[in-house]
Write an enzyme that holds these catalytic residues in place. Structure first.
Site, short mmCIF file in Angstrom:
data_model
loop_
_atom_site.label_atom_id
_atom_site.label_comp_id
_atom_site.label_asym_id
_atom_site.label_seq_id
_atom_site.Cartn_x
_atom_site.Cartn_y
_atom_site.Cartn_z
CD GLU A 146 -2.81 -1.30 2.42
OE1 GLU A 146 -2.69 -0.46 3.34
OE2 GLU A 146 -3.69 -2.17 2.43
CG HIS A 157 -9.97 -5.95 0.95
ND1 HIS A 157 -10.16 -7.07 1.73
CD2 HIS A 157 -8.65 -5.63 1.07
CE1 HIS A 157 -9.00 -7.41 2.29
NE2 HIS A 157 -8.07 -6.56 1.90
CD GLU A 174 -4.67 -7.94 1.88
OE1 GLU A 174 -5.55 -7.22 2.39
OE2 GLU A 174 -3.46 -7.71 2.00
CG ASP A 193 -12.69 -9.24 2.18
OD1 ASP A 193 -12.65 -8.31 1.36
OD2 ASP A 193 -12.22 -9.14 3.33
C1 XIL Z 1 -6.06 -6.20 8.49
C2 XIL Z 1 -6.39 -7.37 9.41
O1 XIL Z 1 -7.32 -8.21 8.77
C3 XIL Z 1 -6.93 -6.87 10.73
O2 XIL Z 1 -7.06 -7.94 11.65
C4 XIL Z 1 -6.00 -5.80 11.31
O3 XIL Z 1 -6.60 -5.25 12.46
C5 XIL Z 1 -5.71 -4.71 10.31
O4 XIL Z 1 -5.20 -5.28 9.12
N1 XIL Z 1 -4.88 -4.68 3.78
C6 XIL Z 1 -3.85 -5.47 4.23
C7 XIL Z 1 -4.07 -6.31 5.41
O5 XIL Z 1 -2.80 -5.54 3.58
O6 XIL Z 1 -2.88 -6.50 6.16
C8 XIL Z 1 -5.15 -5.77 6.31
O7 XIL Z 1 -5.39 -6.71 7.35
C9 XIL Z 1 -6.41 -5.51 5.50
C10 XIL Z 1 -6.13 -4.48 4.44
#
Ligand code: XIL
Length: 337
Positions: free
Chosen positions: A145, A227, A259, A261
């Site tokens: 990021e 996401h 990631e 979802d």
């Molecule tokens: C999130 C986790 O799921 C949570 O448990 C934590 O509190 C914060 O981070 N992008 C990412 C992940 O790269 O590391 C993040 O994970 C979600 C967004």
């Protein structure tokens, strides 16, 4: 005869549906999920994880603060439990993450820290963490990021003055070089969100990764977090997603979905149907575009970051909070059949 027929019917009914692991394997695809060590105690959690997934990634356990809570004190207890589980169930482990603006410890954020010190801190962290998992963790999100939502280099502990004494882009380049030295065999990724389709932010990431590639920086791939929400359920979005994957592949980068979802505002049949459609099409495109690693950000609604991170949203994963399959699971299976 009747008995034989009956026997066949019973046998067919008892044949379990192929697992995601089996289905993904047909396409040379690794199917992965993030895992929280605290959840790993649960029997149902363990059963679904081991049966359905061929890899895992720690949700938080390899981030800077949990791993190095105090300067020079490294804590691998939580991640080691996941690695042991993965070994036992013949699963791969993906590493997340080394350079990020979140989840850094207070001691590293101390304003008295000089650029020279911070540079040594980051280098040491990368070498210690990657070094410890050499031969165990084959793929790493080295930088997470780094581009802000307005498509500029993000403000971060590591990039800003004093940062590590380099500008943002040079810091990223340096991090990849250190990571490559720390584990020359590891596949090194840049990872980000809201870059799944063609847009200003993905253009900025594309420009950044093109430059790194041109300069011969050791970067192997681009992780698209994915996401998603119901707004993604449009032909334009899926087409744009596919085109975007293709342009990064043309740079010579592997693309992984890291990631995934799909959050929805309620668990109604209508919302679950939209969600299933999105999951199904994402997997179909991943398969067609030859994506070799698709990772969900959790698998059961019993353990998901969504309700905390996105107010009013939830139900984001293919198994519900009682570990019952949702329509999304069937859609993923169909896409991989
Ligand atoms: C999130 C986790 O799921 C949570 O448990 C934590 O509190 C914060 O981070 N992008 C990412 C992940 O790269 O590391 C993040 O994970 C979600 C967004």
């Amino acid at each position: 005869m009747t008995a034989l027929l009956l026997g066949l019917v019973v046998a067919a009914a008892a044949t379990p549906a192929p697992t995601l692991r089996d289905l993904a394997k047909r396409h040379g695809m690794t199917i992965s999920t993030c895992v929280a060590t605290s959840a790993l105690e649960g029997k149902e959690y363990q059963a679904v994880l081991a049966r359905e997934f061929s890899a895992l990634e720690p949700e938080n356990e390899l981030k800077f603060e949990p791993v190095q809570p105090e300067r020079n004190r490294y804590d691998f207890v939580a991640i080691d439990k996941q690695v042991a589980f993965a070994k036992k169930h013949k699963m791969a482990v993906r590493g997340h993450t080394l350079v990020w603006h979140h989840q850094n410890p207070a001691w590293a954020r101390d304003p008295k820290m000089t650029a020279t010190e911070l540079r040594a801190v980051l280098k040491d962290h990368i070498f210690k963490v990657m070094g410890r998992f050499r031969g165990v963790i084959g793929t790493w999100d080295v930088v997470n990021e780094a581009i802000s939502d307005d498509a500029h280099m993000r403000h971060s502990l590591w990039f800003d003055r004093p940062g590590i004494g380099l500008d943002g882009e040079q810091t990223i380049e340096q991090a990849f070089k250190w990571a490559h030295e720390a584990d020359p065999k590891a596949k090194l990724f840049y990872n980000d969100y809201n870059i799944e389709t063609l847009n200003a932010k993905s253009d900025a990431v594309y420009a950044l990764l093109s430059k790194l590639k041109q300069r011969g920086v050791p970067i192997d791939g681009f992780g698209m977090q994915c996401h998603l929400d119901p707004q993604f359920d449009k032909d334009e979005a899926f087409d744009s997603f596919r085109e975007n994957i293709r342009r990064f592949k043309k740079l010579g980068l592997a693309v992984q979905l890291t990631e995934l979802d799909v959050r929805i505002p309620d668990g109604s049949p209508a919302q679950l149907a939209v969600q299933a459609r999105i999951y199904g099409r994402i997997f179909q495109i991943a398969r067609e575009e030859g994506i070799k690693w698709v990772q969900l950000w959790g698998f059961t609604d019993a353990h998901s970051w969504i309700p905390q991170a996105f107010k009013g949203m939830g139900w984001a994963l293919p198994w519900d909070d009682k570990y019952q399959p949702k329509p999304a699971l069937e859609a993923i299976r169909k896409a991989l059949e």
